[in-house]
Design a protein around this motif. Structure first.
Motif, short mmCIF file in Angstrom:
data_model
loop_
_atom_site.label_atom_id
_atom_site.label_comp_id
_atom_site.label_asym_id
_atom_site.label_seq_id
_atom_site.Cartn_x
_atom_site.Cartn_y
_atom_site.Cartn_z
N MET A 1 20.83 56.59 22.28
CA MET A 1 20.46 55.30 21.55
C MET A 1 21.55 54.77 20.80
O MET A 1 22.20 55.74 19.93
CB MET A 1 19.18 55.48 20.78
N ALA A 2 21.72 53.35 20.89
CA ALA A 2 22.91 52.98 20.19
C ALA A 2 22.57 52.92 18.71
O ALA A 2 23.56 53.17 17.77
CB ALA A 2 23.05 51.53 20.39
N ASP A 3 21.25 52.88 18.05
CA ASP A 3 20.86 52.96 16.83
C ASP A 3 21.15 54.29 16.24
O ASP A 3 21.23 54.55 14.98
CB ASP A 3 19.49 52.60 16.54
N ARG A 4 21.53 55.53 17.10
CA ARG A 4 21.46 56.73 16.50
C ARG A 4 23.13 56.98 16.47
O ARG A 4 23.69 58.03 17.17
CB ARG A 4 20.64 57.77 17.36
N TRP A 36 23.02 62.53 17.99
CA TRP A 36 23.44 61.36 17.32
C TRP A 36 24.98 61.32 17.71
O TRP A 36 25.62 62.37 18.03
CB TRP A 36 23.36 61.47 16.00
N ARG A 52 30.11 49.33 13.28
CA ARG A 52 28.96 49.18 14.34
C ARG A 52 27.63 49.27 13.89
O ARG A 52 27.49 49.84 12.38
CB ARG A 52 29.65 50.18 15.34
N GLY A 53 26.72 49.19 14.54
CA GLY A 53 25.47 49.71 14.22
C GLY A 53 25.34 50.97 13.84
O GLY A 53 25.97 51.97 14.16
N GLY A 54 23.83 51.50 13.48
CA GLY A 54 23.69 52.86 13.31
C GLY A 54 23.56 53.21 11.61
O GLY A 54 23.13 52.31 10.92
N TYR A 55 23.86 54.22 11.29
CA TYR A 55 23.45 54.93 9.93
C TYR A 55 24.90 55.19 9.15
O TYR A 55 25.56 55.61 10.02
CB TYR A 55 22.65 55.64 9.92
N ARG A 67 20.17 51.72 5.06
CA ARG A 67 20.87 52.53 6.21
C ARG A 67 21.91 53.29 5.70
O ARG A 67 22.66 54.16 6.58
CB ARG A 67 21.39 51.77 7.28
N TRP A 292 14.99 57.22 8.44
CA TRP A 292 16.22 57.23 9.43
C TRP A 292 15.47 57.74 10.75
O TRP A 292 14.37 58.78 10.75
CB TRP A 292 17.41 58.14 9.23
#
Length: 295
Positions: A1-4, A36, A52-55, A67, A292
């Protein structure tokens, strides 16, 4: 997943130790997030939002959004905290009431090891003076302080009869105005010295400071501590913010109670022990609690 995706703005030595196969906090964070994508960035860029996206995980830098979390050592290796702020006085542990009901017998041995580390072979004595480790910005009254450091000096001299032996922080740069203010303290009981903090800690009756970690060292060594500012280890000390100045000195001039139990709670229960087998699961639970998407 891009979010991870996890963007890491951490010291280079943590990454080097991980790559060398050493178990450290970075190793444990990676174990906690096995699916991740990790992105390493130079630590100096940690205050910037991720590209970039994510945390994001920074080191001793204030998070800018939900985040982002801050990684900070809990005074001694291998103990760490991961918090939504870099301000120790706003850490979750600072708001908790110590729970000493689940403390094992080996807590005393843990306390003894920390005490030996603090005193570094010195004998603990009480030679009739207050040790005051000064920090920075001596003329300023900041939001987490009950008063400025210069006002703290005046109050300490007014509240108790012992000499006050103060030191400057080796990592701070002091202005001419600050040095002039220190030179203007006319009470003969006040002395500014250059000496190792461990030496003064072993000889003093108790410590008065804003929120220097020397106060925690003092309590580990069986000395009392008076705190003029907020901090995460305030519980066994006299705290001007929490107790008021009279009660803070009454409590802080005396040795703290149940330090073995407190230290076990503060470090073993409330911090992440990077060497403990359950460190990855504790990190995962903490990140989930912060919202998260951790499995």
């Amino acid at each position: 997943m891009a979010d991870r995706a996890l963007h890491l703005y951490l010291p280079a030595h943590l990454r080097a130790d991980h790559e060398a196969g050493k178990t450290n906090i970075l190793s444990r964070i990676i174990e906690a997030l096995p699916d991740w994508a990790l992105h390493h960035h130079p630590e100096a860029e940690g205050a910037e939002p991720p590209a970039r996206g994510g945390y994001t995980l920074t080191h001793m830098q204030e998070p800018q959004d939900r985040r982002t979390l801050c990684l900070r050592r809990a005074y001694y290796y291998p103990f760490w905290r991961i918090e939504p702020t870099n301000e120790r006085w706003n850490f979750a542990v600072a708001r908790k009431t110590p729970d000493c009901s689940r403390i094992p017998p080996r807590a005393r041995a843990f306390h003894a090891r920390l005490s030996e580390r603090v005193l570094a072979g010195r004998e603990s004595k009480r030679e009739g003076f207050v040790f005051m480790p000064l920090q920075g910005r001596l003329l300023d009254h900041r939001s987490f302080q009950s008063m400025s450091p210069m006002a703290m000096i005046a109050e300490t001299l007014a509240r108790q009869p012992l000499p006050v032996v103060a030191t400057l922080h080796p990592g701070e740069t002091y202005t001419e105005a600050e040095r002039a203010a220190l030179a203007g303290v006319t009470d003969p009981r006040f002395r500014l010295v250059e000496a190792p903090s461990a030496e003064l800690l072993a000889r003093c009756d108790y410590v008065v400071t804003q929120n220097s970690s020397v106060a925690l060292q003092a309590m580990i060594a069986g000395k009392g501590a008076v705190l003029f500012a907020g901090i995460d280890f305030h519980h066994p000390a006299g705290s001007v913010l929490r107790d008021g100045i009279e009660a803070a000195f009454a409590r802080g001039a005396a040795p703290p109670d149940r330090m073995a139990e407190y230290l076990w709670w503060f470090f073993r229960h409330e911090a992440i022990d990077a060497q403990a087998p359950d460190a990855p699961s504790r990190i995962a639970a903490l990140l989930r609690a912060q919202g998260w998407p951790v499995a």
